[in-house]
Design a protein around this motif. Structure first.
Motif, PDB file in Angstrom:
ATOM      1  N   LEU A 261       7.644  43.499 -37.870  1.00  0.00           N
ATOM      2  CA  LEU A 261       8.851  44.030 -38.516  1.00  0.00           C
ATOM      3  C   LEU A 261       8.897  45.545 -38.404  1.00  0.00           C
ATOM      4  CD1 LEU A 261       8.773  41.802 -41.698  1.00  0.00           C
ATOM      5  CD2 LEU A 261      10.516  41.759 -39.907  1.00  0.00           C
ATOM      6  N   ALA A 262       7.723  46.141 -38.612  1.00  0.00           N
ATOM      7  CA  ALA A 262       7.648  47.598 -38.518  1.00  0.00           C
ATOM      8  C   ALA A 262       7.981  48.048 -37.104  1.00  0.00           C
ATOM      9  CB  ALA A 262       6.264  48.084 -38.902  1.00  0.00           C
ATOM     10  N   ILE A 263       7.440  47.300 -36.147  1.00  0.00           N
ATOM     11  CA  ILE A 263       7.651  47.671 -34.743  1.00  0.00           C
ATOM     12  C   ILE A 263       9.126  47.575 -34.359  1.00  0.00           C
ATOM     13  CG2 ILE A 263       7.213  46.863 -32.373  1.00  0.00           C
ATOM     14  CD1 ILE A 263       4.302  46.273 -33.547  1.00  0.00           C
ATOM     15  N   LEU A 265      11.607  48.193 -36.275  1.00  0.00           N
ATOM     16  CA  LEU A 265      12.206  49.423 -36.772  1.00  0.00           C
ATOM     17  C   LEU A 265      11.874  50.592 -35.852  1.00  0.00           C
ATOM     18  CD1 LEU A 265      11.787  49.470 -40.659  1.00  0.00           C
ATOM     19  CD2 LEU A 265      13.904  49.671 -39.359  1.00  0.00           C
ATOM     20  N   TRP A 269      14.232  53.079 -33.422  1.00  0.00           N
ATOM     21  CA  TRP A 269      14.257  54.468 -33.725  1.00  0.00           C
ATOM     22  C   TRP A 269      13.800  55.257 -32.494  1.00  0.00           C
ATOM     23  CZ3 TRP A 269       9.164  56.298 -34.967  1.00  0.00           C
ATOM     24  CH2 TRP A 269       9.132  57.586 -35.470  1.00  0.00           C
ATOM     25  N   GLN A 272      16.689  55.903 -30.413  1.00  0.00           N
ATOM     26  CA  GLN A 272      17.489  57.057 -30.832  1.00  0.00           C
ATOM     27  C   GLN A 272      17.018  58.326 -30.128  1.00  0.00           C
ATOM     28  OE1 GLN A 272      17.947  57.386 -35.198  1.00  0.00           O
ATOM     29  NE2 GLN A 272      17.466  55.236 -35.270  1.00  0.00           N
TER      30      GLN A 272
ATOM     31  N   GLN B 243      11.833  63.727 -39.412  1.00  0.00           N
ATOM     32  CA  GLN B 243      13.141  63.660 -40.056  1.00  0.00           C
ATOM     33  C   GLN B 243      13.755  62.276 -39.937  1.00  0.00           C
ATOM     34  OE1 GLN B 243      14.759  66.842 -37.836  1.00  0.00           O
ATOM     35  NE2 GLN B 243      14.298  68.387 -39.375  1.00  0.00           N
ATOM     36  N   LYS B 244      13.627  61.659 -38.766  1.00  0.00           N
ATOM     37  CA  LYS B 244      14.165  60.313 -38.556  1.00  0.00           C
ATOM     38  C   LYS B 244      13.483  59.331 -39.511  1.00  0.00           C
ATOM     39  CE  LYS B 244      16.647  60.721 -34.597  1.00  0.00           C
ATOM     40  NZ  LYS B 244      18.026  60.345 -34.431  1.00  0.00           N
ATOM     41  N   THR B 245      12.176  59.486 -39.695  1.00  0.00           N
ATOM     42  CA  THR B 245      11.462  58.631 -40.632  1.00  0.00           C
ATOM     43  C   THR B 245      12.123  58.692 -41.992  1.00  0.00           C
ATOM     44  OG1 THR B 245       9.482  59.313 -39.498  1.00  0.00           O
ATOM     45  CG2 THR B 245       9.179  58.110 -41.540  1.00  0.00           C
ATOM     46  N   ILE B 248      15.229  56.603 -42.380  1.00  0.00           N
ATOM     47  CA  ILE B 248      14.962  55.182 -42.574  1.00  0.00           C
ATOM     48  C   ILE B 248      14.620  54.915 -44.050  1.00  0.00           C
ATOM     49  CG2 ILE B 248      13.319  53.309 -42.097  1.00  0.00           C
ATOM     50  CD1 ILE B 248      13.083  54.465 -39.246  1.00  0.00           C
ATOM     51  N   LYS B 251      17.307  53.896 -46.528  1.00  0.00           N
ATOM     52  CA  LYS B 251      18.179  52.773 -46.187  1.00  0.00           C
ATOM     53  C   LYS B 251      18.417  51.810 -47.353  1.00  0.00           C
ATOM     54  CE  LYS B 251      18.722  52.282 -41.395  1.00  0.00           C
ATOM     55  NZ  LYS B 251      18.417  51.535 -40.185  1.00  0.00           N
ATOM     56  N   LYS B 255      16.207  46.361 -47.321  1.00  0.00           N
ATOM     57  CA  LYS B 255      15.327  46.657 -46.191  1.00  0.00           C
ATOM     58  C   LYS B 255      14.143  47.528 -46.608  1.00  0.00           C
ATOM     59  CE  LYS B 255      18.774  46.378 -42.539  1.00  0.00           C
ATOM     60  NZ  LYS B 255      19.535  47.138 -41.564  1.00  0.00           N
ATOM     61  N   ALA B 262       6.834  49.853 -42.450  1.00  0.00           N
ATOM     62  CA  ALA B 262       7.015  50.523 -41.165  1.00  0.00           C
ATOM     63  C   ALA B 262       6.706  52.000 -41.295  1.00  0.00           C
ATOM     64  CB  ALA B 262       8.441  50.332 -40.672  1.00  0.00           C
TER      65      ALA B 262
END
Lengths: 336, 336
Positions: A261-263, A265, A269, A272, B243-245, B248, B251, B255, B262
């Motif tokens: 599940l983490a992967i 995400l 990302w 991106q 920053q992207k982390t 998430i 969210k 989730k 993650a």
């Protein structure tokens, strides 16, 4: 499409073309390369898609080892040269290649010609930042650049970023090793003075490598050596992220469920960040839209470069650059 | 410790020093800076730790705007100069500063002197790769470099990477914009020829920016402009990941549970990349161990730079470089 560039050649180009044709019902593509190689790959694609892909047979190919002089003298019938000629003749709106950058620059200048007032075309691309994007140029077309070259790159970069970002008012910075005025080479410092004195450019000063990705400015200008290193170092880190992800993937079975599940995400990302690696770079300052795809071009990378090419063709980027630079040249003649 | 460099000055340095003292029971530190500022910050630390931290009062401070000439002429009593002097006098085994790099280079050369045969000291650091590490230099001490400078950097880099990696047999490459022999500036190409002809260096050719992080070679050599851009661009991407982390993290609540897992993985994995951002760079070729911490130095960054300084002091890196470069100089005199 120059079907013969990059590590994979037509094996990455043909599937990318099929995907592009399927997505854009009005698109038509010309594929330049040896018919023998392209025909068999095309036969793997659905017949409905094949109709809008035309093979233009050229047996000559430019290798990675070919230098610009050799390209000009002996490779006029190559897939790259013929594809550029199709743009020059107005048969195509843009060309995409993952071939040799030096040869592309030399042939592009010779076949398409440069926009008025542009001494050296530059290679640039839009890079995703935290909230937006930053256009970075030159990415390796010009090793040594004068201050005047850098000023031209700034103008080209602003026009291109207007197309890619949809924003009109754009801030420009020079890439340097520090924000202070005494930092950097003489050419960088002199370019800073020229840009600062130019009322048509919104110049905000020097930025450092990390600022490219922070989105603090809209356009970052540098010579090709610095731009290439910046871009490829960033790619290196993104690739390292990919590998690290993979090592997590192989962990103990108990952790695998949550790990997976983490992967998912992570992957999302990573995509991106990846456009920065894959969207293809535009040659700015040529009389035609020329997109350079990543050298180690996968089919995915080539497809993304095709999307960039479509954007350039639809917005008539080369034409816009021509108008903008002609206006500058006329203004300067008026001043003189 | 030069307590007065970086954006945060003593507010990042003093907590880092306390942490270092707590971890290494035999360590002793001298803190250079205005007593008034340091004293109050030291009083926040446990008394047992304070015993092994000595304030050496110096009121003069070097700002980021100070250029090398000003530093040499007017900043001889600054915290940075006095800290370098303590290394020159043998009172300290290494100095750490997050101050002005140009001033540090000028004062370091003047106060400590250079190792025999080294025309220009270089700034280098060990960067984590997929499986191992890569030593990159120069990171910004020398803007323009001759081919001979780059050869010297290669020698310095090999010795340093032996200390940091514990490996003896090391492969060296030059950073360039392509692997082909005709690529790059004349100085890079000439350095390639010189390195290729040197039997004491295991030179393997040109590499590109992404190869630094792929771990394909042990030492990557370039001029300070390219190295600085490579390092800072990589940092920029790592920061963007941070920053992207965070985005998430915010969210939708549903989730969040899996998101959190993650993020934990991400954090762990970001720390694997971060040493490259934070471990401090070593000045190689000076007669003493000088570590430059990150300019926007948090306390964490300064602490990591202190760990690097300890490693250099324990391995006598400056002494090793002295022996290695003296041997080269003697061999060259013998050849002449």
């Amino acid at each position: 499409m120059d079907a013969m560039g990059g590590d994979l050649g037509p094996r990455s180009v043909v599937p990318a073309c099929a995907r592009f044709i399927a997505r854009f019902p009005k698109a038509e593509l010309k594929l330049f390369g040896p018919r023998s190689q392209l025909q068999s790959l095309l036969l793997d694609q659905p017949p409905a898609l094949r109709e809008r892909m035309e093979i233009v047979c050229c047996e000559q190919v430019i290798t990675q080892e070919c230098n610009p002089v050799q390209a000009l003298r002996r490779k006029r019938e190559s897939s790259m040269a013929r594809a550029l000629q199709a743009v020059a003749d107005g048969e195509c709106g843009a060309v995409v290649t993952s071939g040799n950058t030096g040869a592309l620059l030399a042939l592009g200048r010779s076949i398409l010609g440069t926009v008025p007032g542009v001494r050296r075309p530059a290679l640039g691309k839009s890079i995703p930042t935290a909230d937006s994007s930053c256009f970075l140029l030159d990415l390796g077309a010009n090793i040594d650049c004068t201050a005047e070259d850098l000023v031209q790159f700034a103008r080209l970069g602003v026009e291109a970023q207007r197309v890619f970002s949809g924003r009109e008012s754009l801030e420009v910075a020079l890439l340097n090793i520090g924000a202070e005025e005494h930092k950097g080479t003489e050419e960088i410092r002199r370019a800073g003075q020229l840009l600062g004195a130019d009322p048509t450019i919104n110049y905000v000063g020097f930025v450092e490598g990390h600022d490219i990705f922070a989105g603090v400015v809209d356009v970052v200008v540098c010579n090709g050596l610095m731009g290439n290193v910046a871009m490829k170092s960033a790619e290196g880190v993104i690739r390292l992220i990919g590998q690290k992800t993979f090592t997590i993937d192989k962990k103990a079975p108990i952790k695998r469920f949550f790990g997976q599940l983490a992967i998912n995400l992570l992957r999302k990302w990573r995509t991106q960040l990846e456009p920065g690696r894959y969207n293809g770079a535009s040659f700015l300052g040529l009389q035609g839209n020329v997109i350079k795809s990543h050298g180690g071009a996968s089919s995915e990378a080539f497809y993304r470069a095709m999307l960039t090419a479509r954007e350039c063709a639809e917005a008539d980027l080369a034409g816009r650059l021509d108008s903008a630079m002609s206006a500058v040249a006329q203004r300067q003649m008026g001043d003189g």
